[in-house]
Write a protein that holds these residues in place. Structure first.
Motif, PDB file in Angstrom:
ATOM      1  N   THR A 142       0.837  -1.285  -0.124  1.00 41.50           N
ATOM      2  CA  THR A 142       0.119  -0.003  -0.047  1.00 41.50           C
ATOM      3  C   THR A 142       1.032   1.213  -0.043  1.00 41.50           C
ATOM      4  OG1 THR A 142      -1.830   1.097   1.016  1.00 41.50           O
ATOM      5  CG2 THR A 142      -0.066   0.165   2.511  1.00 41.50           C
ATOM      6  N   PHE A 143       0.280   2.288  -0.577  1.00 43.02           N
ATOM      7  CA  PHE A 143       1.224   3.587  -0.693  1.00 43.02           C
ATOM      8  C   PHE A 143       0.605   4.741  -0.148  1.00 43.02           C
ATOM      9  CE2 PHE A 143       2.115   7.390  -3.278  1.00 43.02           C
ATOM     10  CZ  PHE A 143       3.631   7.408  -2.925  1.00 43.02           C
ATOM     11  N   SER A 144       1.104   5.548   0.488  1.00 44.40           N
ATOM     12  CA  SER A 144       0.670   6.806   0.867  1.00 44.40           C
ATOM     13  C   SER A 144       1.377   8.073   0.686  1.00 44.40           C
ATOM     14  CB  SER A 144       0.339   6.784   2.730  1.00 44.40           C
ATOM     15  OG  SER A 144      -0.235   8.053   3.081  1.00 44.40           O
ATOM     16  N   LEU A 145       0.675   8.847  -0.264  1.00 40.42           N
ATOM     17  CA  LEU A 145       1.354   9.877  -0.619  1.00 40.42           C
ATOM     18  C   LEU A 145       1.287  11.149   0.475  1.00 40.42           C
ATOM     19  CD1 LEU A 145       2.857  11.559  -2.681  1.00 40.42           C
ATOM     20  CD2 LEU A 145       0.680  12.125  -3.755  1.00 40.42           C
ATOM     21  N   SER A 146       0.220  10.822   1.380  1.00 41.93           N
ATOM     22  CA  SER A 146      -0.296  11.827   2.339  1.00 41.93           C
ATOM     23  C   SER A 146      -0.525  13.011   1.616  1.00 41.93           C
ATOM     24  CB  SER A 146       0.632  11.993   3.487  1.00 41.93           C
ATOM     25  OG  SER A 146       1.020  10.749   4.113  1.00 41.93           O
ATOM     26  N   GLN A 147      -1.337  13.316   0.649  1.00 38.61           N
ATOM     27  CA  GLN A 147      -1.853  14.328  -0.151  1.00 38.61           C
ATOM     28  C   GLN A 147      -2.971  14.731   0.672  1.00 38.61           C
ATOM     29  OE1 GLN A 147      -2.994  13.491  -4.054  1.00 38.61           O
ATOM     30  NE2 GLN A 147      -2.786  15.680  -4.693  1.00 38.61           N
ATOM     31  N   ILE A 148      -3.111  15.979   1.298  1.00 39.87           N
ATOM     32  CA  ILE A 148      -3.869  16.684   2.192  1.00 39.87           C
ATOM     33  C   ILE A 148      -4.453  17.963   1.528  1.00 39.87           C
ATOM     34  CG2 ILE A 148      -4.969  16.753   4.497  1.00 39.87           C
ATOM     35  CD1 ILE A 148      -2.580  15.137   5.433  1.00 39.87           C
ATOM     36  N   PRO A 149      -5.628  18.018   0.626  1.00 44.48           N
ATOM     37  CA  PRO A 149      -5.723  19.350   0.073  1.00 44.48           C
ATOM     38  C   PRO A 149      -6.295  20.389   1.119  1.00 44.48           C
ATOM     39  CG  PRO A 149      -6.303  17.849  -1.513  1.00 44.48           C
ATOM     40  CD  PRO A 149      -6.015  17.046  -0.199  1.00 44.48           C
ATOM     41  N   ASP A 150      -7.198  19.704   2.200  1.00 46.04           N
ATOM     42  CA  ASP A 150      -7.949  20.643   3.221  1.00 46.04           C
ATOM     43  C   ASP A 150      -6.824  20.143   4.437  1.00 46.04           C
ATOM     44  OD1 ASP A 150      -9.417  21.414   5.089  1.00 46.04           O
ATOM     45  OD2 ASP A 150     -10.903  20.342   4.543  1.00 46.04           O
ATOM     46  N   LEU A 151      -6.084  21.444   4.749  1.00 41.46           N
ATOM     47  CA  LEU A 151      -5.222  21.372   5.680  1.00 41.46           C
ATOM     48  C   LEU A 151      -6.066  21.233   7.104  1.00 41.46           C
ATOM     49  CD1 LEU A 151      -2.424  23.582   4.586  1.00 41.46           C
ATOM     50  CD2 LEU A 151      -2.281  21.098   4.710  1.00 41.46           C
ATOM     51  N   SER A 152      -7.246  21.635   7.128  1.00 40.28           N
ATOM     52  CA  SER A 152      -8.090  21.553   8.483  1.00 40.28           C
ATOM     53  C   SER A 152      -8.143  20.146   8.961  1.00 40.28           C
ATOM     54  CB  SER A 152      -9.305  22.072   8.448  1.00 40.28           C
ATOM     55  OG  SER A 152     -10.063  21.626   7.644  1.00 40.28           O
TER      56      SER A 152
END
Length: 168
Positions: free
Chosen positions: A5-15
């Motif tokens: 499994t791969f996690s880029l930790s892309q989080i557009p909503d910083l909240s």
């Protein structure tokens, strides 16, 4: 067949950063529970494209939250850190994970990361090659000296700890 499994930790909503990391850890633990072989994590700076700025920090947390699944770096950006620090940090992750670290190294590709750190992107290949050489020697030699274009280690330096996995 092996599964990862791969996690880029892309989080557009910083909240939602804390909740997203919590979800990532649930995913990592579920992947281990159902028999996946690897977890892969990425490093990025200065954007919501990926908010893991230090794969060694996240990998150490994953090492303590899991027991058997291998933990892969996709990738550690070598030009962004001193190679002795990188060698020491990832040797410690290897120890904390009991030898489950998969050290993947790269040189980055997003111009804004180089600009933010004040590092010339056009030198990234040379920096990568020099750093990787230093890291491998730090893991396999008692002491290291180095007189490179980008990093200097003038006195014999013992880099500790050493990784669990041998030769490295």
């Amino acid at each position: 067949m092996k599964w990862g499994t791969f996690s880029l930790s892309q989080i557009p909503d910083l909240s939602k950063v804390p909740e997203t990391f919590e979800t990532d850890f649930e995913q990592f633990q579920l992947a281990e529970e159902i028999g996946f072989d690897t977890i892969w994590i990425a490093e990025h700076l200065f954007s919501t494209y990926g908010v893991v700025t230090s794969t060694q920090v996240l990998a150490a947390a994953i090492a303590r939250a899991t027991k058997t699944i291998r933990i892969g770096m996709s990738v550690v950006v070598l030009p962004f850190n001193h190679p002795l620090r990188t060698a020491s940090d990832f040797a410690l992750v290897d120890i904390l994970s009991k030898g489950r670290l998969l050290f993947g190294a790269g040189r980055a590709y997003q111009p804004h990361e180089f600009v933010g750190l004040g590092i010339p992107m056009e030198k990234s290949r040379e920096m990568y090659e020099e750093a990787l050489d230093v890291i491998l020697r730090a893991w396999t030699n008692d002491t290291i000296t180095h007189d490179g274009e980008f990093w200097k280690i003038p006195q014999p330096t013992q880099v500790l700890p050493k990784p669990v996995q041998q030769p490295h």
